[in-house]
Scaffold this motif. Structure first.
Motif: not given
Lengths: 339, 366
Positions: A188-189, A192, A315-317, A319-320, A323-324, B190, B201
């Protein structure tokens, strides 16, 4: 026209200022990336770590083993994905094109999924090479299909074959995820896209290829401008379009495969950064390519810094996060630049 | 494009040689020109849909003989399990597959026409992403939430997101499709990132449950869903055909279209509204099935030469055929378990599409 004097349209003051500004921004973000993190470091400390490395100093170890590789990878990956995207959009004349449309990202993800699910290879040592293999395999398949279709390597054929092949590979990945929950959890990680857990050895083995492709992209840039005006126009201006397209495809494959190998599939940068650079410097690819490279590097440095800080110590991956963070900036730029 | 040819002699010629059939009503408001070849292809494909639909009624993991199926279909006595299998499961499922395939294909064809971009599909205006985000949040964050509201939630999600994209892309100064496309890219990226964050997560078993819906599957539709799909198709398809001449003009580019007297702004938004309504209804019932909207219009172009209206009809039939076939294969391949139709559409559709791509040049650039 006097051939000795530089072309005034090319060396415009505005574009040079953008380039200079981005170089400074990149340097600042690089230092910030090194300084900010779970343990904050001062700029002087970082300078000492780089100039006079002391293996007993814990801060120096953080800089050399964790932050520096990560920052360098962010720069290389950001630059190469953005340039790959810019080339793709130029060659296909399609604003929706990106490395993922050639099947490169899903090819890499597919190879990783197959290697893990069917052959049980989960060592991070092999991951980059498997990803690169998958990406090039998918791209070669797309190119062969487009070549064999009536009309040959036209934009239209290339785009359609790419869309079809990526959809196919993505479907098989979904099938795998649905059928095998435990392995899916491991992946999953990675799927992304993440900058974490890489080291300098992996980077140094891949960096030469990236540098070579970036250089080739810069050298071919003036011909991409002609190609973006349409195949007919380019041909009548003396460009060997099929050969040029093959050379550019090779560039895109190398750049994307290397990036995927380092961080996993990150789609946003290749799609959006070229548009942003076009907002600033127009349609001349001699400027679009270098500006895209710098913008991509700056953007990924910024995103990675924020991704580590916002919910630290987790930490956030990448790729995510890209985009955010990137999408609102992009919407704002569209509003400002396109009215 | 024959209908827009300016030379009246040529049109008369076509009528004499009998290559085309013209159908006009409401004082030329609807003027459809069908190539004979288009009509033959349409008939052929429609009969294929009917045949496969019949096959779909006869096949499944609950074994029924042909006589049993026929007697259930024609006597309509509501008795026993075998009766339920046909009337409650196979029949609505078959109809839903055809309708959803048609609606997604139509929506994709319209979007490709008005943006003049061959890669456009319903996900460009955020339909799949909006639906996906709404449902994933519901499954991962509020697992106790009632699943029967999922359809409504998905519909609201996609309409909200599309509304947001259209609202942002509205501008007084710049009407170029590029602006619309770029905003679509930004918002879609987005929203998919937020969805991916929840999937990455969130807890594993919840994420897996959400993935099942995201893959798009047609099992579990009921007659209520079929009715919704059928009525929206019935309302929206004639509206689209009414607009087909406007669409033909808009394909020539904004400048030309305005010069020819089209009110491009109004027409663009009404067409987008129709295409969004089609895709959002379909997505809310079965989940995001994106691929058909992208591929069916291209496949239709490779079957025969066609104008805008006949191209729409061809795309719709091809979409329905593809999804119906994918659903049957998904039911039979690893029976008694099922594979989601959305995934199988891609796995089956891609080889067919590549075959078409290799064999035939697109018949027209419509």
């Amino acid at each position: 026209m006097n051939m000795q004097s530089p072309n005034p349209a090319f060396f415009s003051n505005k574009n040079s200022r953008v380039l200079g500004g981005l170089l400074v921004l990149c340097a600042v973000l690089f230092l910030l990336h090194l300084a900010i993190g779970a343990k904050a470091l001062s700029i002087s400390e970082i300078w000492l770590a780089i100039s006079a490395f002391n293996s007993n100093n814990f801060d120096h170890m953080i800089v050399w083993n964790i932050r520096l590789p990560r920052a360098l990878i962010a720069i290389t990956v950001g630059a190469s994905l953005a340039v790959a995207g810019a080339i793709m959009q130029g060659v296909t004349k399609n604003p929706l094109a990106s490395p993922s449309i050639l099947g490169l990202l899903s090819g890499a993800a597919f190879a990783i999924v197959v290697a893990l699910g069917w052959f049980g290879i989960d060592s991070p040592l092999y991951t980059p090479w498997i990803a690169a293999l998958g990406a090039s395999g998918a791209a070669i398949m797309v190119a062969l299909i487009a070549h064999a279709a009536p009309g040959g390597l036209t934009t239209h054929n290339l785009t359609l074959a790419g869309a079809a092949v990526s959809a196919f590979l993505a479907a098989i990945i979904t099938l795998f995820q649905l059928s095998n929950e435990d392995d899916f959890d491991d992946l999953r990680e990675w799927l992304s896209g993440s900058l974490a857990g890489n080291n300098l050895e992996v980077l140094s083995s891949i960096a030469p290829w990236i540098c070579l492709s970036l250089l080739a992209a810069l050298l071919l840039a003036n011909k991409i401008t002609l190609l973006a005006m349409g195949d007919e126009t380019a041909k009548s201006l003396g460009v060997k379009t099929t050969r040029l397209k093959l050379q550019l495809m090779l560039c895109v494959i190398m750049l994307t495969a290397c990036s995927v190998a380092l961080v996993g599939p990150v789609g946003f940068i290749g799609l959006v950064i070229p548009h942003v650079s076009r907002f600033f410097v127009g349609a001349d690819y001699r400027w679009v390519i270098p500006i895209s490279a710098l913008l991509g590097a700056c953007f990924l440095l910024l995103v990675d810094t924020l991704a580590r800080v916002v919910i630290s110590p987790a930490e956030i991956s990448t790729g995510i996060a890209s985009a955010i963070i990137g999408a609102p900036i992009f919407v704002y730029l569209i509003k400002v630049k396109l009215g | 494009m024959h209908s827009t040819k300016p030379n009246p002699n040529e049109i008369r010629q076509h009528e004499i040689t009998g290559h085309e059939i013209k159908w006009r009503c409401f004082g030329q408001r609807i003027a459809l020109t069908f190539n004979k070849q288009v009509i033959y292809t349409l008939l052929l494909l429609t009969s294929a849909v009917v045949l496969i639909a019949i096959w779909s009624l006869f096949t499944g993991s609950y074994l029924l003989s042909a006589e049993q199926v026929l007697s259930i279909l024609f006597t309509q006595q509501a008795t026993g399990a075998s009766d339920d299998v046909i009337w409650l499961f196979r029949f609505p499922r078959t109809l839903a597959a055809i309708l959803v395939g048609m609606m997604m294909a139509l929506s994709g064809a319209v979007l490709q026409n008005i943006t003049r971009n061959s890669l456009a599909d319903p996900s460009l205006v955020g339909i799949s992403q909006g639906a996906a985000l709404a449902v994933v949040i519901a499954i991962v964050v509020f697992p106790e939430f009632d699943q029967s509201y999922r359809t409504l939630l998905a519909f609201l999600g996609s309409i909200l997101v599309t509304g947001l994209i259209l609202f942002l892309s509205h501008s007084k100064h710049n009407h170029k499709p590029i602006r619309f496309i770029l905003l679509g890219i930004a918002l879609s990226a987005f929203l998919s990132a937020v969805t991916t964050a929840y999937l990455t997560y969130g807890q594993l078993y919840k994420a897996s449950a959400a993935l099942g819906w995201l893959a798009g599957s047609i099992d579990g539709v009921n007659w209520q869903d079929v009715r919704i799909l059928f009525y929206s198709c019935l309302c929206l398809l004639p509206l689209l055909l009414l607009q087909s001449r406007a669409m033909a003009i808009m394909r020539l580019g904004d400048t030309t279209a305005i010069a020819l007297g089209a009110n491009t702004e109004v027409q663009k938004y009404s067409l987008i509204a129709i295409s969004v309504a089609l895709a959002a209804t379909a997505t809310s019932v079965v989940g995001p099935i994106g691929f058909i909207g992208l591929i069916a219009p291209h496949a239709a172009r490779r079957f025969c030469r066609s104008g805008v209206a006949s191209h729409l009809l061809l795309s719709a039939v091809i979409g329905g055929l593809l999804l119906l076939f994918a659903d049957i294969v998904g039911r039979r391949l690893i029976a008694p378990s099922q594979l989601p139709a959305g995934v199988l559409t891609q796995i089956i559709g891609v080889p067919i599409f590549i075959f078409l791509l290799l064999r035939k040049q697109a018949r027209s650039h419509l």
